[in-house]
Write a protein that holds these residues in place. Structure first.
Motif, PDB file in Angstrom:
ATOM      1  N   GLN A 132       0.834  -1.204   0.000  1.00  0.00           N
ATOM      2  CA  GLN A 132       0.000   0.000   0.000  1.00  0.00           C
ATOM      3  C   GLN A 132       0.870   1.256   0.000  1.00  0.00           C
ATOM      4  OE1 GLN A 132      -3.501   0.152  -0.195  1.00  0.00           O
ATOM      5  NE2 GLN A 132      -3.018   2.286  -0.647  1.00  0.00           N
ATOM      6  N   ALA A 133       1.941   1.239   0.761  1.00  0.00           N
ATOM      7  CA  ALA A 133       2.839   2.396   0.809  1.00  0.00           C
ATOM      8  C   ALA A 133       3.474   2.645  -0.562  1.00  0.00           C
ATOM      9  CB  ALA A 133       3.917   2.190   1.872  1.00  0.00           C
ATOM     10  N   ARG A 134       3.867   1.594  -1.262  1.00  0.00           N
ATOM     11  CA  ARG A 134       4.452   1.738  -2.611  1.00  0.00           C
ATOM     12  C   ARG A 134       3.403   2.258  -3.590  1.00  0.00           C
ATOM     13  NH1 ARG A 134       9.683   1.928  -3.394  1.00  0.00           N
ATOM     14  NH2 ARG A 134      10.323  -0.003  -4.304  1.00  0.00           N
ATOM     15  N   TYR A 135       2.196   1.751  -3.476  1.00  0.00           N
ATOM     16  CA  TYR A 135       1.095   2.207  -4.325  1.00  0.00           C
ATOM     17  C   TYR A 135       0.846   3.698  -4.098  1.00  0.00           C
ATOM     18  CZ  TYR A 135      -3.738   2.572  -6.039  1.00  0.00           C
ATOM     19  OH  TYR A 135      -4.879   2.950  -6.682  1.00  0.00           O
ATOM     20  N   ASP A 136       0.763   4.099  -2.840  1.00  0.00           N
ATOM     21  CA  ASP A 136       0.543   5.508  -2.507  1.00  0.00           C
ATOM     22  C   ASP A 136       1.689   6.376  -3.019  1.00  0.00           C
ATOM     23  OD1 ASP A 136      -1.825   4.784  -1.269  1.00  0.00           O
ATOM     24  OD2 ASP A 136      -0.969   4.824   0.759  1.00  0.00           O
ATOM     25  N   MET A 137       2.908   5.876  -2.917  1.00  0.00           N
ATOM     26  CA  MET A 137       4.069   6.614  -3.401  1.00  0.00           C
ATOM     27  C   MET A 137       3.995   6.789  -4.924  1.00  0.00           C
ATOM     28  SD  MET A 137       8.131   5.775  -2.979  1.00  0.00           S
ATOM     29  CE  MET A 137       8.120   4.454  -4.179  1.00  0.00           C
ATOM     30  N   ALA A 138       3.601   5.728  -5.618  1.00  0.00           N
ATOM     31  CA  ALA A 138       3.490   5.809  -7.081  1.00  0.00           C
ATOM     32  C   ALA A 138       2.429   6.826  -7.486  1.00  0.00           C
ATOM     33  CB  ALA A 138       3.174   4.437  -7.666  1.00  0.00           C
ATOM     34  N   LEU A 139       1.272   6.796  -6.838  1.00  0.00           N
ATOM     35  CA  LEU A 139       0.223   7.767  -7.167  1.00  0.00           C
ATOM     36  C   LEU A 139       0.668   9.192  -6.857  1.00  0.00           C
ATOM     37  CD1 LEU A 139      -3.138   6.066  -6.142  1.00  0.00           C
ATOM     38  CD2 LEU A 139      -2.147   6.332  -8.415  1.00  0.00           C
ATOM     39  N   SER A 140       1.376   9.365  -5.769  1.00  0.00           N
ATOM     40  CA  SER A 140       1.878  10.691  -5.422  1.00  0.00           C
ATOM     41  C   SER A 140       2.867  11.186  -6.477  1.00  0.00           C
ATOM     42  CB  SER A 140       2.548  10.654  -4.047  1.00  0.00           C
ATOM     43  OG  SER A 140       3.131  11.901  -3.757  1.00  0.00           O
ATOM     44  N   ARG A 141       3.733  10.297  -6.927  1.00  0.00           N
ATOM     45  CA  ARG A 141       4.706  10.661  -7.965  1.00  0.00           C
ATOM     46  C   ARG A 141       3.985  11.053  -9.258  1.00  0.00           C
ATOM     47  NH1 ARG A 141      10.074   9.599  -9.920  1.00  0.00           N
ATOM     48  NH2 ARG A 141       9.970   9.266 -12.163  1.00  0.00           N
ATOM     49  N   ILE A 142       2.970  10.293  -9.612  1.00  0.00           N
ATOM     50  CA  ILE A 142       2.210  10.617 -10.821  1.00  0.00           C
ATOM     51  C   ILE A 142       1.565  11.988 -10.675  1.00  0.00           C
ATOM     52  CG2 ILE A 142       0.154  10.013 -12.149  1.00  0.00           C
ATOM     53  CD1 ILE A 142       0.946   7.042 -11.655  1.00  0.00           C
ATOM     54  N   ARG A 143       0.904  12.230  -9.553  1.00  0.00           N
ATOM     55  CA  ARG A 143       0.246  13.527  -9.343  1.00  0.00           C
ATOM     56  C   ARG A 143       1.243  14.679  -9.389  1.00  0.00           C
ATOM     57  NH1 ARG A 143      -2.236  11.066  -4.669  1.00  0.00           N
ATOM     58  NH2 ARG A 143      -4.096  10.012  -5.389  1.00  0.00           N
ATOM     59  N   THR A 144       2.424  14.456  -8.849  1.00  0.00           N
ATOM     60  CA  THR A 144       3.431  15.511  -8.756  1.00  0.00           C
ATOM     61  C   THR A 144       4.160  15.746 -10.072  1.00  0.00           C
ATOM     62  OG1 THR A 144       3.774  14.951  -6.437  1.00  0.00           O
ATOM     63  CG2 THR A 144       5.489  16.245  -7.500  1.00  0.00           C
ATOM     64  N   LEU A 145       4.552  14.675 -10.753  1.00  0.00           N
ATOM     65  CA  LEU A 145       5.410  14.804 -11.931  1.00  0.00           C
ATOM     66  C   LEU A 145       4.684  14.697 -13.267  1.00  0.00           C
ATOM     67  CD1 LEU A 145       8.447  12.654 -10.742  1.00  0.00           C
ATOM     68  CD2 LEU A 145       8.208  15.151 -10.701  1.00  0.00           C
ATOM     69  N   HIS A 146       3.543  14.045 -13.293  1.00  0.00           N
ATOM     70  CA  HIS A 146       2.935  13.731 -14.584  1.00  0.00           C
ATOM     71  C   HIS A 146       1.587  14.392 -14.840  1.00  0.00           C
ATOM     72  CE1 HIS A 146       6.069  10.844 -15.505  1.00  0.00           C
ATOM     73  NE2 HIS A 146       5.988  10.464 -14.245  1.00  0.00           N
ATOM     74  N   VAL A 147       1.040  15.072 -13.877  1.00  0.00           N
ATOM     75  CA  VAL A 147      -0.223  15.777 -14.080  1.00  0.00           C
ATOM     76  C   VAL A 147       0.096  17.270 -14.115  1.00  0.00           C
ATOM     77  CG1 VAL A 147      -2.534  16.232 -13.173  1.00  0.00           C
ATOM     78  CG2 VAL A 147      -1.546  13.940 -12.977  1.00  0.00           C
TER      79      VAL A 147
END
Length: 171
Positions: free
Chosen positions: A12-27
């Motif tokens: 879950q922590a890795r999943y949350d980290m991936a979504l955070s990275r997407i929101r920060t870098l890719h949106v």
């Protein structure tokens, strides 16, 4: 006995980290397009039609991002030519990597892996936005007409791909 290296909380922590990275870098937003779109990577100086499906998949993982998927589809609809052709890419003029592309909006190939109409329907299924559905329906009908006119040269009713770039599978 089976031993797992990762706990559910670690996953879950890795999943949350991936979504955070997407929101920060890719949106991001583009000049002239005030709502955010999904950038597939830092190497691409804009968005490609082939990646509209990626945006829908992302929104399925994170439903709060459904407006991003809709915004991305609208970016392509906003740049659709009067004859119905959708752009294969739209570049962010503020991105320094746009050198060599020539135009900020490209129409050189299809870049369609998944039907744009199907993507728009998926977005509607997530958002329930009838105004978007009506606009997308009109745009997709014009796109289908363009494909039938320009990409069915043998008049078989099947769309012809002229090169691997038409599907986006160029590398």
């Amino acid at each position: 006995m089976v031993m797992y290296l990762f706990s559910l909380s670690h996953i879950q922590a890795r999943y949350d980290m991936a979504l955070s990275r997407i929101r920060t870098l890719h949106v991001k937003t583009f000049e002239g397009h005030p709502t955010p779109v999904f950038l597939i990577s830092n190497a691409y100086p804009g968005v490609w039609l082939e990646h509209a499906y990626d945006t829908l998949c992302y929104a399925q993982f994170d439903p709060a991002m459904a407006p991003v998927a809709q915004s991305q589809a609208e970016l392509f609809l906003n740049n659709q030519r009067p004859d119905g052709q959708l752009p294969c890419y739209v570049l962010d003029r503020a991105n320094p990597n746009i050198k060599g592309y020539g135009a900020l909006v490209g129409y050189g190939q299809l870049q369609e892996c998944v039907s744009f109409a199907r993507i728009c329907m998926g977005i509607y299924d997530m958002t329930g936005d009838k105004a978007f559905l009506e606009r997308a329906y009109g745009g997709c009908a014009r796109w289908d007409d363009w494909l039938a006119e320009h990409r069915s040269t043998m008049k078989t009713g099947l769309i012809e791909l002229f090169c691997e770039f038409d599907t986006g599978h160029d590398n």
